[in-house]
Scaffold this motif. Sequence first.
Motif, PDB file in Angstrom:
ATOM      1  N   SER A  43      -3.849  -0.917   4.506  1.00  0.00           N
ATOM      2  CA  SER A  43      -4.863  -0.254   4.127  1.00  0.00           C
ATOM      3  C   SER A  43      -5.431   0.528   5.252  1.00  0.00           C
ATOM      4  O   SER A  43      -6.553   1.054   5.031  1.00  0.00           O
ATOM      5  CB  SER A  43      -5.817  -1.416   3.570  1.00  0.00           C
ATOM      6  OG  SER A  43      -6.170  -2.260   4.677  1.00  0.00           O
TER       7      SER A  43
ATOM      8  N   ILE B 162      -7.987   3.806  -3.063  1.00  0.00           N
ATOM      9  CA  ILE B 162      -9.106   3.470  -2.256  1.00  0.00           C
ATOM     10  C   ILE B 162      -9.437   4.297  -1.169  1.00  0.00           C
ATOM     11  O   ILE B 162     -10.621   4.338  -0.509  1.00  0.00           O
ATOM     12  CB  ILE B 162      -8.132   2.245  -1.276  1.00  0.00           C
ATOM     13  CG1 ILE B 162      -6.979   2.861  -0.719  1.00  0.00           C
ATOM     14  CG2 ILE B 162      -8.084   1.095  -1.969  1.00  0.00           C
ATOM     15  CD1 ILE B 162      -6.399   1.595   0.510  1.00  0.00           C
TER      16      ILE B 162
ATOM     17  N   TYR C 188       0.845  -1.056  -0.126  1.00  0.00           N
ATOM     18  CA  TYR C 188      -0.025  -0.069  -0.101  1.00  0.00           C
ATOM     19  C   TYR C 188       0.793   1.491  -0.159  1.00  0.00           C
ATOM     20  O   TYR C 188       2.124   1.267   0.722  1.00  0.00           O
ATOM     21  CB  TYR C 188      -0.926  -0.212   1.341  1.00  0.00           C
ATOM     22  CG  TYR C 188      -2.190  -1.093   1.086  1.00  0.00           C
ATOM     23  CD1 TYR C 188      -3.272  -0.843   0.468  1.00  0.00           C
ATOM     24  CD2 TYR C 188      -1.780  -2.370   1.339  1.00  0.00           C
ATOM     25  CE1 TYR C 188      -4.104  -1.723   0.706  1.00  0.00           C
ATOM     26  CE2 TYR C 188      -2.772  -3.322   1.542  1.00  0.00           C
ATOM     27  CZ  TYR C 188      -4.177  -2.901   1.117  1.00  0.00           C
ATOM     28  OH  TYR C 188      -5.161  -3.765   0.858  1.00  0.00           O
TER      29      TYR C 188
ATOM     30  N   LYS D 234      -9.096   4.570   6.968  1.00  0.00           N
ATOM     31  CA  LYS D 234      -9.840   3.739   5.820  1.00  0.00           C
ATOM     32  C   LYS D 234     -11.105   4.272   5.688  1.00  0.00           C
ATOM     33  O   LYS D 234     -12.016   4.077   6.565  1.00  0.00           O
ATOM     34  CB  LYS D 234      -9.376   2.362   5.963  1.00  0.00           C
ATOM     35  CG  LYS D 234     -10.037   1.383   4.852  1.00  0.00           C
ATOM     36  CD  LYS D 234      -9.853   0.067   5.268  1.00  0.00           C
ATOM     37  CE  LYS D 234     -10.536  -0.730   3.910  1.00  0.00           C
ATOM     38  NZ  LYS D 234      -9.932  -2.395   4.380  1.00  0.00           N
TER      39      LYS D 234
ATOM     40  N   GLY E 251      -4.015   0.723  -3.065  1.00  0.00           N
ATOM     41  CA  GLY E 251      -3.658  -0.580  -2.717  1.00  0.00           C
ATOM     42  C   GLY E 251      -2.537  -1.121  -3.865  1.00  0.00           C
ATOM     43  O   GLY E 251      -2.093  -0.477  -4.617  1.00  0.00           O
TER      44      GLY E 251
ATOM     45  N   HIS F 186      -4.659   7.457  -1.235  1.00  0.00           N
ATOM     46  CA  HIS F 186      -4.371   6.232  -0.644  1.00  0.00           C
ATOM     47  C   HIS F 186      -4.463   5.154  -1.686  1.00  0.00           C
ATOM     48  O   HIS F 186      -5.752   4.963  -2.191  1.00  0.00           O
ATOM     49  CB  HIS F 186      -5.092   5.764   0.532  1.00  0.00           C
ATOM     50  CG  HIS F 186      -4.459   4.694   1.483  1.00  0.00           C
ATOM     51  ND1 HIS F 186      -5.031   4.503   2.919  1.00  0.00           N
ATOM     52  CD2 HIS F 186      -3.362   4.031   1.327  1.00  0.00           C
ATOM     53  CE1 HIS F 186      -4.198   3.310   3.218  1.00  0.00           C
ATOM     54  NE2 HIS F 186      -3.229   2.973   2.281  1.00  0.00           N
TER      55      HIS F 186
END
Length: 538
Positions: free
Chosen positions: A221, A196, A167, A250, A190, A188
């Motif tokens: 994540s 994500i 990540y 997240k 993956g 962000h």
Amino acid sequence: MKKKLLSIIFVLVCGCLLAQKNYEKSEAFDEFDGWTKLLQLRNNNTGLMEISKKEGVNFTLFNAQKKKISSGKLPLTKLGEKLNLVQIEGVYDISGDYVAFIIGTAEDNKKKPVFYRLIIDGNNGKLKSEEVIGELDEMTMGAAYGMVFGDTDVPTFVIEKDPDSDYYAIIKYNTIAAETKDRIEVSHFGPDHKMINKANYNTPTDKYKFTKFLSAYVHGSDYVLIGTSAFNTKKSGGEEVRYYVAQLNKGKTLFVQKELQYTEYTKSAKSYFIYNKPKNMVTMMLLLPVAKSNRWSQLNQNINPTSMALDKPYQADYSKIESIYKTKMERKDEFGGMIQGSFVDKAGNLTFLIQQTIKKLGSGGMGMPAPVEATIFGDVALITMSPEGKEVSSALFPYSVYRKGDHDPFCYNSARKGRRVNSGFSPVSDNDWYYGIDFISTDNASYLFFNNTIDNMEKPENKEAGMIRGISGTNGVMYTYKGGTLKKEFMFGQPADKKEAKFINPGSSDYNATTKTYCTVLTDPKLKKSTVVWTKLD
């Protein structure tokens, strides 16, 4: 025929030298004239990228037996071949591929910064994709004026990857955006390179007009952590400065923030995050310039990444280093170095490489501020400290090297990631990474790989090192730091005489912690031939 004969001679000579030190080697190739970076992939292949201002981007892939799988120029259609203006922001193994992040310019507008992501297949060395993943506003004279005379950073992109997963985060740092909320954007990603999460950062209050991005850390994540500073100018409400740590979790679009309770505030602060896995904490190191000196003070903030609870900040204690420097090394001045590298050991202790750093200024002229012509990197200290700031062990050694242009703190950490070492206007030389130090820690020791002269290797520690200005008269050396002691040796055996030179490229090197294998590029300047070498570390 002559070039082929030189290659054979180089292989034979290197074969004799490397056999003595248990090195593996690749076949010889012509010495590079551009930026290079090695990366040992998880399938035990090794990728080597070269970015040449004249020829574009070349890539070579070696297999686990150190034999060439493929080699050639990448068929890029967006980045182009004229690469005078590119900056390397990071090189990582992501999902088994060699992934490079490069800041270039738009094809039709050289004033518009563009962020490229190149993905090269880790199995066959072929280009998988070449994508534009971000753009910044066009640079104007007004924006440039604010950077030169004001407190505005150069607009850029920053890539930060989680050291324990695939990540990563991209920070779009648009310092010239009209609105404060549009200056720092965090995305962000993956392992499949799909976004994500994405959010714009702003301070918890509307009290401050300006924000600066300082550093970032990615934890799988789960979250992205960033460090920032916020301030005003005389025109915008007074010259007040504050520091923040902010977490983007997240699935969230708002940051959880904490203001750091420091008593020293400056717009020139530098920062770096270290994840202390054994202690499950993140340490934010803040470097603050000491007025009227070349020194920087270091403040550490330990952060619980789960609760965002902050320990009481503490200042690193380097009193023992100062004592050794004046007594054992017989120096008159204070050591006063700058952090250039860091590692966390299996006990959770932090080892810092701290090096004296002096900026040599040129002439500004016409009312312009003086540019940094060069950075002189001097004596080196290695300090192992507990997470609470207590010194465990330390060692020093004399060193001196002249490097063209300005250099940021933590430049050895940056070089290890494939990142540029200068975020300002003052350019470094094309061969700058040959003059650096590669700082690696294993479970058992720390290692420093760099180029040094025979005279410097033979001098006692209380004598000042001769300054290195040219790399061709040096040889690759390895210093081993363990338990507060240093052992120094030539990487490829004792040179026959002072005319012999076998230097390495510390900035292109890579260490694979899983296989405990270190690799770098070895060059013979007389033959103008190079080879990749691999060796195991304890």
